[in-house]
Design a protein around this motif. Sequence first.
Motif, short mmCIF file in Angstrom:
data_model
loop_
_atom_site.label_atom_id
_atom_site.label_comp_id
_atom_site.label_asym_id
_atom_site.label_seq_id
_atom_site.Cartn_x
_atom_site.Cartn_y
_atom_site.Cartn_z
N PRO A 143 -8.94 -36.24 -25.66
CA PRO A 143 -10.27 -35.71 -24.61
C PRO A 143 -10.70 -36.14 -23.84
CG PRO A 143 -10.47 -35.96 -27.03
CD PRO A 143 -9.25 -36.60 -26.75
N GLN A 144 -11.38 -35.71 -22.95
CA GLN A 144 -12.25 -36.71 -21.84
C GLN A 144 -13.35 -37.63 -22.75
OE1 GLN A 144 -14.54 -34.77 -19.05
NE2 GLN A 144 -14.63 -36.12 -17.82
N GLY A 145 -13.83 -39.01 -22.81
CA GLY A 145 -14.23 -39.86 -23.53
C GLY A 145 -14.36 -39.83 -24.54
N GLU A 156 -12.23 -32.75 -7.25
CA GLU A 156 -13.21 -33.84 -7.71
C GLU A 156 -13.79 -33.36 -8.94
OE1 GLU A 156 -14.66 -33.46 -3.62
OE2 GLU A 156 -15.04 -31.67 -3.93
N SER A 157 -15.12 -33.97 -8.63
CA SER A 157 -15.19 -34.10 -10.24
C SER A 157 -16.27 -32.48 -9.69
CB SER A 157 -16.40 -35.30 -10.59
OG SER A 157 -17.60 -34.74 -11.16
N GLY A 158 -16.47 -31.55 -11.09
CA GLY A 158 -16.75 -30.73 -10.81
C GLY A 158 -15.71 -29.34 -10.69
N SER A 159 -14.52 -30.07 -10.16
CA SER A 159 -13.33 -29.29 -9.61
C SER A 159 -13.70 -27.97 -10.51
CB SER A 159 -12.34 -29.81 -9.31
OG SER A 159 -11.75 -30.88 -9.43
N GLY A 160 -13.23 -28.03 -12.27
CA GLY A 160 -13.18 -27.51 -13.25
C GLY A 160 -12.17 -27.33 -14.04
N LYS A 161 -11.43 -29.24 -13.87
CA LYS A 161 -10.31 -29.51 -14.51
C LYS A 161 -10.59 -29.53 -15.55
CE LYS A 161 -10.32 -33.52 -12.64
NZ LYS A 161 -12.12 -33.75 -11.99
N THR A 162 -11.92 -29.86 -16.09
CA THR A 162 -11.74 -29.94 -17.87
C THR A 162 -11.99 -29.34 -18.16
OG1 THR A 162 -13.17 -31.58 -17.68
CG2 THR A 162 -13.82 -30.93 -19.34
N THR A 163 -12.32 -27.72 -18.04
CA THR A 163 -13.03 -25.91 -17.70
C THR A 163 -11.15 -25.80 -18.06
OG1 THR A 163 -14.97 -25.90 -16.74
CG2 THR A 163 -13.92 -24.67 -17.56
N MET A 164 -10.14 -26.04 -17.29
CA MET A 164 -9.06 -25.57 -17.39
C MET A 164 -8.07 -25.92 -18.10
SD MET A 164 -6.19 -24.75 -16.01
CE MET A 164 -5.53 -26.17 -14.86
N GLY A 186 -7.18 -35.84 -14.46
CA GLY A 186 -8.01 -37.50 -13.31
C GLY A 186 -8.18 -37.84 -12.27
N HIS A 187 -8.99 -39.00 -11.54
CA HIS A 187 -9.38 -38.97 -10.77
C HIS A 187 -8.47 -40.24 -9.47
CE1 HIS A 187 -13.18 -37.43 -12.59
NE2 HIS A 187 -13.37 -36.71 -11.23
N ASP A 188 -7.30 -40.27 -9.94
CA ASP A 188 -6.89 -41.38 -9.67
C ASP A 188 -5.39 -41.69 -9.42
OD1 ASP A 188 -6.20 -44.09 -9.47
OD2 ASP A 188 -6.97 -45.19 -10.98
N SER A 221 -15.31 -18.10 -16.47
CA SER A 221 -16.74 -18.31 -16.03
C SER A 221 -17.88 -18.67 -17.06
CB SER A 221 -17.07 -17.63 -14.91
OG SER A 221 -17.37 -16.17 -16.00
N TYR A 222 -18.90 -19.58 -16.38
CA TYR A 222 -19.73 -19.71 -17.28
C TYR A 222 -20.54 -19.10 -17.31
CZ TYR A 222 -17.78 -24.25 -18.53
OH TYR A 222 -16.41 -25.16 -18.81
N GLN A 223 -21.57 -18.39 -18.25
CA GLN A 223 -22.40 -17.74 -17.66
C GLN A 223 -24.28 -18.13 -18.24
OE1 GLN A 223 -21.50 -14.04 -17.00
NE2 GLN A 223 -19.71 -15.02 -18.21
N1 LIG Z 1 -21.64 -26.11 -20.18
C1 LIG Z 1 -21.66 -24.67 -18.78
N2 LIG Z 1 -22.90 -24.92 -18.69
C2 LIG Z 1 -22.85 -23.97 -17.33
N3 LIG Z 1 -21.91 -24.32 -16.42
C3 LIG Z 1 -20.88 -25.89 -16.42
C4 LIG Z 1 -21.20 -25.76 -17.99
N4 LIG Z 1 -20.08 -26.80 -17.80
C5 LIG Z 1 -18.98 -26.92 -16.18
N5 LIG Z 1 -19.11 -26.35 -15.77
C6 LIG Z 1 -19.95 -26.26 -14.28
O1 LIG Z 1 -18.34 -25.75 -14.08
C7 LIG Z 1 -17.50 -26.34 -13.05
C8 LIG Z 1 -16.57 -27.33 -13.20
O2 LIG Z 1 -16.56 -28.18 -14.64
P1 LIG Z 1 -15.69 -29.06 -15.18
O3 LIG Z 1 -15.83 -30.06 -16.25
O4 LIG Z 1 -14.43 -28.42 -15.00
O5 LIG Z 1 -14.55 -30.19 -14.02
P2 LIG Z 1 -14.25 -31.12 -13.96
O6 LIG Z 1 -13.56 -31.15 -12.93
O7 LIG Z 1 -13.41 -31.91 -15.23
O8 LIG Z 1 -15.06 -32.42 -13.39
P3 LIG Z 1 -15.19 -33.91 -14.05
O9 LIG Z 1 -13.88 -34.55 -12.81
O10 LIG Z 1 -16.71 -34.10 -13.86
O11 LIG Z 1 -14.84 -34.28 -15.24
C9 LIG Z 1 -18.85 -27.03 -12.66
O12 LIG Z 1 -19.08 -27.09 -11.54
C10 LIG Z 1 -19.66 -27.52 -13.54
O13 LIG Z 1 -20.99 -27.00 -12.89
#
Ligand SMILES: Nc1ncnc2c1ncn2[C@@H]1O[C@H](COP(=O)(O)OP(=O)(O)OP(=O)(O)O)[C@@H](O)[C@H]1O
Lengths: 337, 339, 304
Positions: free
Chosen positions: A113-115, A59-67, A228-230, A30-32
């Motif tokens: 990495p992404q980007g 979809e974007s923001g679903s947490g893929k990169t975070t995971m 990815g999205h695609d 989680s992000y604090q």
């Molecule tokens: N530094 C941060 N601080 C607070 N919340 C964050 C931070 N980075 C990401 N989030 C939140 O965590 C969630 C997941 O983000 P993440 O980047 O993992 O999504 P994603 O699936 O990789 O999206 P994308 O397809 O756009 O790359 C999002 O709701 C985002 O708002």
Amino acid sequence: MLSNVKTKPVDVRTKTRADRILDVRNLRVSYQTGGGQVRAVNDVSFFLRPSERLGLVGESGSGKTTMALSLMRLLQSPAVIEGGQVLLDGVDLLSLSEEEMRRARLADIALIPQGAMNSLNPMLKVGEQLRDAVTAHMDSGGKTSREARIFDVLESVELSRNVVNAYPHELSGGMKQRVCIAMGILLKPKVIIADEPTSALDVVVQRQVMETLGRVQSELGASIILVGHDMGLMAQFVDRVGVMYGGKLVEVSPVREIFKDPLHPYTQLLIGSLPTLESKENFKGISGMTPSLLTPPTGCMFHPRCPQVLPHCQVEIPPLVEIKPDRWVACHLYNGS
Amino acid sequence: MRGLDLGYFIRRIGMFLLVIFVAASFNFMIPRLAPGNPIGAITSRMSNASAGIENGQAMFEAYRERFGLDDPLYIQYTKYMWNTLRLDFGESLSAYPAEVWDIIGPAIGWSISLIGVSVLITFVLGILIGALLAWKGTPGILKSLLSLTMIGGVLPYYLLAMLLLYFFAFTAHVLPMSGAVESGMARELSWPFIKSAFRHAILPASSIILTSLGGWALSMRGLMVNTIGEDYMLLAEAKGLRKSRILWRYAIRNAIPPQLMHLAIALGHVVSGAILVEIVFSYPGLGYQLYMSIVNSDYTVIQGITLILAVSVGLAVLIIDLVYPRLDPRVTYVAESSG
Amino acid sequence: MNTATVQNNTRPNSGVNIWKTARVVLGFFNNNRLFTFGVLLLLALFLFGYIGEMTTSRKMADMGAAKLNLRPSAENLLGTDGLGRDMFTVMVIGIPNTFKIGFLAGAVGVLIGALMGLIAGFYKGYTDTIFSSFADVMLVIPTLAILITVSAYVRVVTVEIMAVIVGLLSWPLPARLIRSQTLSLRERLFVDVARLSGQNDFEIIIFQILPNLTAYLAASFVGAVSGGILASVGLEVLGLGPQNVPTIGRTLYYAFNYSALFKGMWWWWGPPLVTLAIIFTGLFMMSVSLDKYANPRLQGSTHN
Ligand SMILES: Nc1ncnc2c1ncn2[C@@H]1O[C@H](COP(=O)(O)OP(=O)(O)OP(=O)(O)O)[C@@H](O)[C@H]1O
Ligand SMILES: [Mg+2]
């Protein structure tokens, strides 16, 4: 061997299955933030077989990169890994010391990495950046073998040896991406995480780079997680697909079956919204809002948008279970079986 | 692949010449634009004074001749520019027949060593402190301690100079109050001379360093925060590099070129501050000589010093500009693609 | 809740707007405590001067108005200096004067700088080359040397002329900042939209670009005020600048020249010094806080 995790004592090993090179269990991140806790990865479990290609969509923001980043413990504050296990070859990466984790990075688990456009240091020559990476994992000497390995990987991603003397800005987007791939396979890791490796490239280059990535991956025998999205790209590239929604993994299935017979209502909508050959209409899209991870809905994340919602979907969180061989889904519709 | 980019160098050198041109034009215009016809006042004052002193008439004539005060304005301007271009400032008015250069010459050395060394120290310390303030691995206690350097930035140069003078020189007598070396000391490269020069430079240099350190640290911290947020820092960590390696080779290394650009921008201000510090400590550099020549209404020296100050800063900036492409490989590329 | 929103939207008076603006402004002050603190510090000092000025007679600041070298007492709150002036009166007259110079110089500097920066950034090309080169050249030339030269020729200046001269030399930094921001703003979508909807360059600059520069203008202004006070006090400390008017810098000049430091007359050099420290602390806090505001990346770092 440059690999370090193997030398870990056995007691760190948790009971594990030989057919799982990577086993992620109940991962929670989680992000604090000032506004509260954003649960970006919410109790996610999945595994990766040796040499397997797993796609991760959502979809974007679903947490893929975070995971993806949390698997390598690369997240910066305000992100916190709250719990779970990331077993790489039986060793829990989350319980390693900082130094052990540093050594495991790139050597055992690598990131593309992404980007990738901005992922190379603009002030250092490509060669120096590759050298840096090898040196960080060498205990002594071996200058010639290092140079040889660098030329090897450059060759295998179809780049000229001359790029070692180039600065990143002197390379095209596709070349930079190839450098990142070369970096990823430099130390022959067991797992490669590729986060949207081609999203910034145009379609033709995208295809070439993906072919290269696929080839080096199979030559190496490494497993790969492709984020990815695609869906089209996934269909061509991966063996299995995991679908993320609102920080949760809602379905993991072999790629053919997910297209033929998607199980989770979200996956169904996702597949249904793809433009097909017969109906050349645009994306239908999915109605409703993406869930707020700050104040997530109770029960199933998807229930506010779900066309087949059941009464207890609002109350009970469905666990990810294997309802048929190799078909995992987190949905109350399949609770009976 | 990366040769000397001629266009870039020509532009930078053109910039330097422009600095000289503009500074000289200011010098020319200010007395002529100022209310109350100061040139007229000067000449009449001089012709009065010249009656009293030896060589006075000669000095007056030389001044009129030199500036072509009987000619039309554009000829005066051309003459003035030509003299400036040859760095010929003529004779001092208050110490005639001494040349302006006789006064400026020794002062330049003192100023350059004082300001040069102070700026170098500040710049390096500022980079280190700013970097450590932005780096996550820095212990909290160290961070708080380093933050204390910001306090100095609150006081203007001259105030800190006065305070240091009061406490360390006047009250505690540990350091000399004024001058660059003990008076009457022979100017030679001997050990006592160097020691004396060093002791005399401590307070003025500290004034410059302590007041500007905080600003540099703050700007470096900002640059580091940006650098740390870059995508390549993530990959650097993913490569399994050691933390120290990432800090030095990826974070600090990459924040230095923009910081150097800040230095080029700020150098004029630094020198402005140093002028005042020199005056407070009667340190015989250009700033102090400028002050003395104002007190003595020595206009030729004033003009000479103003110009030399602009030229020196311009030269320093030129050097930074020429070194810059070596530090940031993207510069020549950017110049090529835009020009 | 819902009904309140509806009412707000339908009521066509401006009262709502004032409230809204007030809330935004208050919110800004609340979110930028450091800035608020700096503002309060300066405000307190200014009020001290402003109100203090009303309580005393200006005559007490004339030389020989009181006995020389008196320690602070009930009669002379801050004592008297070596010229027989009441220090309290000198300070309360000097503080608003110093503020005046600073704000006037800052306003002149930012006005010119913003104009130059907007034109250079908006039109790019040769216009930009000319304006930017001029700004860069002006940055290199040590301003103080020019100021000193000017005051060598113009021995008698008023507070206002002094402020304008200082302001005329302080535009390059604002110009650079505004130019770089304008360069990126002009490429944004809303500028294209405005152009398509028929706005001319002037309207685009004023209505589209300028409103987005508020934070940068504010940051520039704080910087320019700070620089203006720094330079003008610097001149005054040298005995240049306005004569016969009590200013903070001039007070220091006398204190310094009459060796107040060495005579132990702390009430002579202390008040101007503390005043300057307060002014620069306040301005420093404001600029640090605004810097964070103008640079979003920095904000995240406060969490670390
Ligand atoms: N530094 C941060 N601080 C607070 N919340 C964050 C931070 N980075 C990401 N989030 C939140 O965590 C969630 C997941 O983000 P993440 O980047 O993992 O999504 P994603 O699936 O990789 O999206 P994308 O397809 O756009 O790359 C999002 O709701 C985002 O708002
Ligand atoms: Mg992502």
